[in-house]
Design an enzyme around this catalytic site. Structure first.
Site, mmCIF file in Angstrom:
data_model
loop_
_atom_site.group_PDB
_atom_site.id
_atom_site.type_symbol
_atom_site.label_atom_id
_atom_site.label_comp_id
_atom_site.label_asym_id
_atom_site.label_seq_id
_atom_site.Cartn_x
_atom_site.Cartn_y
_atom_site.Cartn_z
ATOM 1 N N ASP A 122 46.275 35.177 37.495
ATOM 2 C CA ASP A 122 45.030 35.189 36.738
ATOM 3 C C ASP A 122 45.231 35.738 35.324
ATOM 4 O OD1 ASP A 122 43.746 34.134 38.887
ATOM 5 O OD2 ASP A 122 42.732 35.981 39.498
ATOM 6 N N ASP B 262 33.591 57.893 33.561
ATOM 7 C CA ASP B 262 34.954 57.599 33.101
ATOM 8 C C ASP B 262 34.968 56.378 32.202
ATOM 9 O OD1 ASP B 262 35.933 59.742 34.468
ATOM 10 O OD2 ASP B 262 36.966 58.588 36.009
ATOM 11 N N THR C 106 34.573 39.278 39.709
ATOM 12 C CA THR C 106 35.479 39.417 40.848
ATOM 13 C C THR C 106 36.759 40.147 40.464
ATOM 14 O OG1 THR C 106 36.348 37.194 40.385
ATOM 15 C CG2 THR C 106 34.623 37.370 42.053
ATOM 16 N N ALA C 107 36.779 40.786 39.294
ATOM 17 C CA ALA C 107 37.963 41.512 38.834
ATOM 18 C C ALA C 107 37.692 43.022 38.868
ATOM 19 C CB ALA C 107 38.349 41.021 37.436
#
Length: 297
Positions: A71, A175, A186-187
């Site tokens: 990807d 953070d 979806t990452a």
């Protein structure tokens, strides 16, 4: 023929890419395509028998770009070709492969079918962002997956004031925060407990990373809006921050800097073999088919 000139772009860091790349080139040539190889790909894997092209030349000459890698390779190619309207098809020579969806062992059959005109096309949105300090744009970039603002080094949490079209949304200490396209849902956004968005949605996703206040939750907003995130301070705490545009990082943010993010004008067109389904990909990659076994069985 739908795609007369085809460029091959590979993850040249992978050992053993030369053989499948040459085999794919041969398949394309037998189908009557003019084949070119991205210059760095050809250089590092030792392909000398095929024409080589830069990304700019691929953008000007190619009707289709075939990406062999993971990807990350697909994302890099999409960023480099975003201004040229060259459609992309992904062959997974990496690990998970959400957007390089064709298995390497099915590459020749799938690509041959696409070249013959049997395919589905979908347009994926991009983000464009800029970092502004005292009215001056320090850096700008685009992203297919996400733009991430996070704390720099070992510093404490960063504070952000978040606005949507100049309307105050909220402040948060965390953070970091992920601003994602539907493709990027979806990452990293998914790893940070964000929702999955269908790639055809016209939306932007904001996902906090380890927020101090547990009521901070992911938010989906229209992609017709502009998000502005300003790095602020709280009491005596002051942290620097980094901004990541997919694989490109700006690491010199200071308190008072503002990051403006909106949907880019350009899109990236993905080509899939007939029968492709986003939900089928989710079932395969996320084990949606798996049903927990009854402990009594």
């Amino acid at each position: 023929m739908h795609f007369k000139s085809v460029a091959i772009i590979g993850r040249y860091q992978d050992s053993g890419l030369d053989a499948p790349l040459r085999a794919l080139a041969n398949t394309l040539q037998q189908a009557g395509c003019h084949v070119m190889v991205e210059a760095d790909t050809a250089r590092y894997i030792g392909v000398t028998e095929l024409p080589t092209r830069t990304y700019a030349e691929i953008g000007a000459q190619a009707d289709l770009a075939v990406i062999m890698g993971g990807d990350g390779t697909m994302i890099g190619a999409a960023r480099n070709l975003a201004n040229y309207d060259v459609p992309l098809i992904g062959i997974n020579h990496g690990r998970l492969g959400f957007i390089t969806d064709i298995p390497i062992n099915n590459a020749h059959e799938a690509v041959s079918s696409v070249i013959a005109g049997h395919y589905q096309a979908e347009d994926r949105s991009l983000l464009e962002g800029r970092i502004v300090r005292d009215g001056e744009v320090l850096y700008s970039g685009i992203a297919l997956n996400d733009i991430v603002i996070n704390r720099a080094g070992r510093g404490g949490m960063i504070e952000l004031r978040v606005e949507l079209d100049d309307i105050f949304m909220h402040r948060q200490r965390a953070d970091g925060v992920i601003i994602s396209t539907p493709t990027g849902s979806t990452a990293y956004a998914l790893a940070a407990n964000g929702p999955i968005l269908h790639p055809c949605l016209n939306a932007l996703l904001l996902v906090p990373v380890a927020p101090q206040t547990l009521s901070n939750r992911p938010v989906v907003v229209p992609d017709t809006s502009t998000l502005s995130l300003t790095i602020t301070t709280l009491g005596r705490v002051e942290s620097g921050a980094s901004v990541h545009f997919d694989m490109q990082a700006w690491s010199d943010c200071q308190a008072g800097d503002r990051v403006d993010i909106r949907r880019a004008q350009n899109t990236v067109r993905f080509i899939h073999p007939e029968g492709y389904s986003f939900f089928s990909t989710l079932r395969q990659k996320l084990d949606w088919n798996r049903i927990p076994a009854d402990e009594n069985e």
